[in-house]
Design an enzyme around this catalytic site. Structure first.
Site, short mmCIF file in Angstrom:
data_model
loop_
_atom_site.label_atom_id
_atom_site.label_comp_id
_atom_site.label_asym_id
_atom_site.label_seq_id
_atom_site.Cartn_x
_atom_site.Cartn_y
_atom_site.Cartn_z
N ASP A 67 -21.67 16.97 -88.67
CA ASP A 67 -20.58 17.43 -87.66
C ASP A 67 -20.01 18.77 -87.66
OD1 ASP A 67 -19.49 16.75 -90.14
OD2 ASP A 67 -18.36 15.06 -89.61
N ASP A 136 -10.37 5.69 -92.64
CA ASP A 136 -10.28 4.91 -91.66
C ASP A 136 -11.94 4.05 -91.39
OD1 ASP A 136 -11.68 6.98 -90.54
OD2 ASP A 136 -10.23 7.16 -88.80
N HIS A 138 -14.49 6.15 -91.32
CA HIS A 138 -15.60 6.80 -90.22
C HIS A 138 -16.53 7.56 -91.25
CE1 HIS A 138 -12.58 10.58 -90.88
NE2 HIS A 138 -13.80 10.72 -91.74
N GLU A 143 -15.25 7.63 -85.43
CA GLU A 143 -14.12 7.05 -85.88
C GLU A 143 -14.20 5.53 -85.26
OE1 GLU A 143 -11.99 8.44 -87.51
OE2 GLU A 143 -11.34 10.46 -86.75
C1 F6R Z 1 -17.66 15.45 -93.11
C2 F6R Z 1 -17.75 14.13 -92.71
C3 F6R Z 1 -16.71 13.28 -92.90
C4 F6R Z 1 -16.07 13.11 -94.37
C5 F6R Z 1 -14.83 12.42 -94.30
C6 F6R Z 1 -14.34 12.42 -95.92
O1 F6R Z 1 -18.77 16.16 -92.71
O2 F6R Z 1 -18.51 13.93 -91.96
O3 F6R Z 1 -16.91 11.88 -92.63
O4 F6R Z 1 -17.18 12.74 -94.99
O5 F6R Z 1 -13.93 12.58 -93.73
O6 F6R Z 1 -13.72 13.59 -96.17
P1 F6R Z 1 -13.53 13.86 -97.77
O7 F6R Z 1 -14.69 14.14 -98.49
O8 F6R Z 1 -12.65 15.17 -97.47
O9 F6R Z 1 -12.74 12.81 -98.08
#
Ligand code: F6R
Length: 241
Positions: A67, A136, A138, A143
């Site tokens: 992403d 959440d 994701h 989401e």
């Molecule tokens: C990042 C991504 C997100 C993160 C998720 C967890 O490329 O795709 O899904 O993996 O938001 O983020 P952290 O690791 O910062 O807790």
């Protein structure tokens, strides 16, 4: 699903790096699907160390990131392009022309999503996809929703995600409101998934993801249907399981 419960973040990072290293050694021209965020930083550090020790060669490796924030330029230090360079690409012998991240500055969102999906297809798909877990549920920036998105698309970030990610920005107002992300379908087409989870704040959502009903309200729950998922989670994250 193969679930490895490890002691802490460092152990998670070492184990994840070993799994990724094995992929590179057995298929030097593999396609790695990569994630950003706090979770994989230690993993990337371990991979850099393995490269410096002469254990790994990235010269033929190709990558596709999950992403990118919409609206951020590559040189913005909060862009995922910048993150990948900073934590991995600039420290190893990867061919930058073989790295792929959605273009956050693309004006035509639909065209950019179609282009990115084509790039992944033309690479022959992802061999190993690294995933983190959002609070959440994701994965990528998929989401909670009433359906699973099939392909790369542009999403509105939820308040919970904006809140979680504001720690990287000057204020919550500076967090972009939209992002490009691989779809759930794109992620599920990866041949292998390495799902990394660390910390007690992820315990509840990890339990729902691994053992709850499979529902787009918890996007990560779809991983229960993937034939080759390696979960590497630390004791704190596994506390509820
Ligand atoms: C990042 C991504 C997100 C993160 C998720 C967890 O490329 O795709 O899904 O993996 O938001 O983020 P952290 O690791 O910062 O807790």
């Amino acid at each position: 699903m193969k679930i490895y419960k490890v002691k802490n973040y460092d152990e998670m990072s070492k184990k994840a790096a070993s799994v990724i290293a094995a992929q590179i050694v057995t298929k030097p021209d593999c396609v790695l699907g990569l994630a950003t965020g706090s979770t994989p930083i230690g993993t990337y550090e371990c991979l850099v160390e393995k490269y410096r020790n002469g254990e790994l060669d990235f010269s033929e490796v190709k990558t596709a990131n999950l992403d990118e924030y919409k609206g951020l330029t590559k040189d913005n230090d909060q862009s995922y392009y910048y993150f990948m360079n900073h934590h991995l690409f600039s420290h190893v012998n990867i061919d930058m022309a073989q790295t792929n991240i959605p273009d956050g500055t693309a004006q035509d969102a639909a065209a950019e999503c179609a282009r990115y999906e084509d790039v992944i297809r033309s690479l022959g798909g992802v061999d190993l996809q690294v995933l983190g877990l959002g609070h959440d549920g994701h994965i990528g920036f998929n989401e909670p929703d009433d359906h699973f998105a099939a392909e790369t698309h542009c999403v509105d970030l939820t308040e919970m995600t904006i809140e979680a990610n504001k720690r990287f920005f000057a204020s919550a107002d500076d967090v972009p409101r939209q992002a490009f992300t691989m779809g759930i379908g794109t992620i599920m087409r990866a041949r292998r998934i390495v799902f990394l989870v660390s910390g007690s704040d992820k315990a509840e959502i990890l339990k729902k993801s691994l053992y709850g009903p499979v529902t787009p309200a918890v996007p990560a729950s779809i991983l229960q249907f993937h034939p080759d998922v390696v979960v590497i989670a630390d004791e704190a994250a596994m506390a509820g399981c």
